[in-house]
Motif scaffolding. Structure first.
Motif, mmCIF file in Angstrom:
data_model
loop_
_atom_site.group_PDB
_atom_site.id
_atom_site.type_symbol
_atom_site.label_atom_id
_atom_site.label_comp_id
_atom_site.label_asym_id
_atom_site.label_seq_id
_atom_site.Cartn_x
_atom_site.Cartn_y
_atom_site.Cartn_z
ATOM 1 N N ALA A 107 17.261 81.396 -6.448
ATOM 2 C CA ALA A 107 16.112 81.966 -7.164
ATOM 3 C C ALA A 107 16.334 81.933 -8.676
ATOM 4 O O ALA A 107 15.415 81.614 -9.432
ATOM 5 C CB ALA A 107 15.852 83.396 -6.695
ATOM 6 N N VAL A 108 17.548 82.230 -9.123
ATOM 7 C CA VAL A 108 17.861 82.193 -10.560
ATOM 8 C C VAL A 108 17.678 80.766 -11.093
ATOM 9 O O VAL A 108 17.026 80.548 -12.112
ATOM 10 C CB VAL A 108 19.297 82.705 -10.834
ATOM 11 C CG1 VAL A 108 19.762 82.332 -12.235
ATOM 12 C CG2 VAL A 108 19.368 84.211 -10.641
ATOM 13 N N ARG A 109 18.239 79.796 -10.391
ATOM 14 C CA ARG A 109 18.142 78.399 -10.846
ATOM 15 C C ARG A 109 16.689 77.943 -10.877
ATOM 16 O O ARG A 109 16.241 77.315 -11.844
ATOM 17 C CB ARG A 109 18.991 77.493 -9.957
ATOM 18 C CG ARG A 109 20.492 77.751 -10.132
ATOM 19 C CD ARG A 109 21.342 76.767 -9.352
ATOM 20 N NE ARG A 109 21.232 76.891 -7.904
ATOM 21 C CZ ARG A 109 21.897 77.781 -7.176
ATOM 22 N NH1 ARG A 109 22.729 78.640 -7.757
ATOM 23 N NH2 ARG A 109 21.759 77.811 -5.863
ATOM 24 N N THR A 110 15.933 78.239 -9.827
ATOM 25 C CA THR A 110 14.532 77.825 -9.758
ATOM 26 C C THR A 110 13.697 78.538 -10.822
ATOM 27 O O THR A 110 12.844 77.924 -11.469
ATOM 28 C CB THR A 110 13.969 78.105 -8.347
ATOM 29 O OG1 THR A 110 14.820 77.466 -7.379
ATOM 30 C CG2 THR A 110 12.552 77.575 -8.201
ATOM 31 N N TYR A 111 13.947 79.825 -11.020
ATOM 32 C CA TYR A 111 13.235 80.589 -12.049
ATOM 33 C C TYR A 111 13.444 79.957 -13.423
ATOM 34 O O TYR A 111 12.492 79.767 -14.179
ATOM 35 C CB TYR A 111 13.717 82.045 -12.046
ATOM 36 C CG TYR A 111 13.134 82.885 -13.151
ATOM 37 C CD1 TYR A 111 11.809 83.323 -13.093
ATOM 38 C CD2 TYR A 111 13.884 83.227 -14.273
ATOM 39 C CE1 TYR A 111 11.264 84.093 -14.104
ATOM 40 C CE2 TYR A 111 13.349 84.003 -15.288
ATOM 41 C CZ TYR A 111 12.033 84.421 -15.203
ATOM 42 O OH TYR A 111 11.486 85.171 -16.215
ATOM 43 N N ASN A 112 14.680 79.620 -13.743
ATOM 44 C CA ASN A 112 14.965 79.033 -15.060
ATOM 45 C C ASN A 112 14.220 77.716 -15.254
ATOM 46 O O ASN A 112 13.688 77.456 -16.336
ATOM 47 C CB ASN A 112 16.473 78.840 -15.243
ATOM 48 C CG ASN A 112 17.195 80.152 -15.476
ATOM 49 O OD1 ASN A 112 16.589 81.178 -15.782
ATOM 50 N ND2 ASN A 112 18.502 80.130 -15.318
ATOM 51 N N VAL A 113 14.153 76.883 -14.222
ATOM 52 C CA VAL A 113 13.440 75.599 -14.317
ATOM 53 C C VAL A 113 11.945 75.839 -14.523
ATOM 54 O O VAL A 113 11.318 75.270 -15.423
ATOM 55 C CB VAL A 113 13.688 74.735 -13.060
ATOM 56 C CG1 VAL A 113 12.741 73.541 -13.016
ATOM 57 C CG2 VAL A 113 15.137 74.269 -13.017
ATOM 58 N N LEU A 114 11.349 76.709 -13.698
ATOM 59 C CA LEU A 114 9.910 76.972 -13.795
ATOM 60 C C LEU A 114 9.559 77.663 -15.110
ATOM 61 O O LEU A 114 8.508 77.398 -15.701
ATOM 62 C CB LEU A 114 9.429 77.787 -12.602
ATOM 63 C CG LEU A 114 9.524 77.072 -11.248
ATOM 64 C CD1 LEU A 114 9.094 77.990 -10.116
ATOM 65 C CD2 LEU A 114 8.719 75.791 -11.237
ATOM 66 N N LEU A 115 10.438 78.536 -15.595
ATOM 67 C CA LEU A 115 10.222 79.199 -16.879
ATOM 68 C C LEU A 115 10.225 78.166 -18.002
ATOM 69 O O LEU A 115 9.363 78.203 -18.885
ATOM 70 C CB LEU A 115 11.312 80.250 -17.103
ATOM 71 C CG LEU A 115 11.131 81.186 -18.286
ATOM 72 C CD1 LEU A 115 9.893 82.056 -18.102
ATOM 73 C CD2 LEU A 115 12.363 82.056 -18.451
ATOM 74 N N ALA A 116 11.169 77.222 -17.954
ATOM 75 C CA ALA A 116 11.246 76.166 -18.971
ATOM 76 C C ALA A 116 10.000 75.292 -18.954
ATOM 77 O O ALA A 116 9.591 74.753 -19.988
ATOM 78 C CB ALA A 116 12.496 75.316 -18.755
ATOM 79 N N GLU A 117 9.363 75.171 -17.788
ATOM 80 C CA GLU A 117 8.123 74.393 -17.658
ATOM 81 C C GLU A 117 6.904 75.234 -18.009
ATOM 82 O O GLU A 117 5.771 74.780 -17.858
ATOM 83 C CB GLU A 117 7.986 73.866 -16.228
ATOM 84 C CG GLU A 117 9.037 72.845 -15.856
ATOM 85 C CD GLU A 117 8.955 72.420 -14.397
ATOM 86 O OE1 GLU A 117 8.168 73.012 -13.620
ATOM 87 O OE2 GLU A 117 9.693 71.494 -14.029
ATOM 88 N N ASN A 118 7.132 76.474 -18.448
ATOM 89 C CA ASN A 118 6.060 77.397 -18.829
ATOM 90 C C ASN A 118 5.088 77.682 -17.683
ATOM 91 O O ASN A 118 3.891 77.808 -17.891
ATOM 92 C CB ASN A 118 5.324 76.885 -20.073
ATOM 93 C CG ASN A 118 4.704 78.019 -20.849
ATOM 94 O OD1 ASN A 118 5.178 79.153 -20.794
ATOM 95 N ND2 ASN A 118 3.631 77.733 -21.560
ATOM 96 N N ARG A 119 5.625 77.775 -16.476
ATOM 97 C CA ARG A 119 4.812 78.061 -15.303
ATOM 98 C C ARG A 119 4.571 79.562 -15.171
ATOM 99 O O ARG A 119 5.303 80.370 -15.729
ATOM 100 C CB ARG A 119 5.518 77.549 -14.038
ATOM 101 C CG ARG A 119 5.844 76.061 -14.037
ATOM 102 C CD ARG A 119 4.680 75.191 -13.635
ATOM 103 N NE ARG A 119 4.209 75.456 -12.305
ATOM 104 C CZ ARG A 119 4.715 74.929 -11.191
ATOM 105 N NH1 ARG A 119 5.727 74.109 -11.241
ATOM 106 N NH2 ARG A 119 4.188 75.227 -10.026
#
Length: 129
Positions: A107-119
């Motif tokens: 969840a941490v890894r996925t959150y960081n990716v989606l946050l970087a994509e401004n989702r």
């Protein structure tokens, strides 16, 4: 008159990637927090669900207040994947939020990716040792 320590609700007023997790907490924005986190569009909050093994809609009241800004909820359920209770899934679906349970690390890894994509992402992260 004596002044004691004032305990305030843990809150970081912004969105930030999670830099590290483990040892019962998280590191983000050059700070550390012991315990679980709720990462919302309005900020990062200290979060202590009543029973981490049996999450309910009440545990997500703060998230539900921001439902119009969230499309995806990542639920870091600890070391192991645990399905979300049907009533909680239904409550989230009713407000248009897709919930994805996984281990806290995933969840941490996925959150960081989606946050970087401004989702439009939120995360509920249960602390792991």
């Amino acid at each position: 008159m004596t002044k004691g320590i004032v305990i305030r609700e843990a809150h970081f007023p912004g969105r930030a990637p999670i830099e590290a997790y483990g040892n019962g907490g998280f590191r983000f924005a050059d700070m550390s927090h012991r315990g679980s986190l709720l990462c919302l569009p309005s900020g990062i909050y200290g979060w202590e669900p009543a029973d981490p093994l049996a999450l309910t809609a009440a545990d997500f009241a703060k998230l539900l207040n921001e439902a119009d800004k969230i499309e995806i909820l990542l639920v870091g359920a600890g070391k192991d994947l645990r399905p979300l209770p049907a009533a909680l899934r239904a409550a989230l679906k009713a407000v248009g939020i897709a919930a994805d349970p996984m281990s806290t690390g995933a969840a941490v890894r996925t959150y960081n990716v989606l946050l970087a994509e401004n989702r439009a992402v939120a995360a509920a992260l249960i602390a792991v040792e």
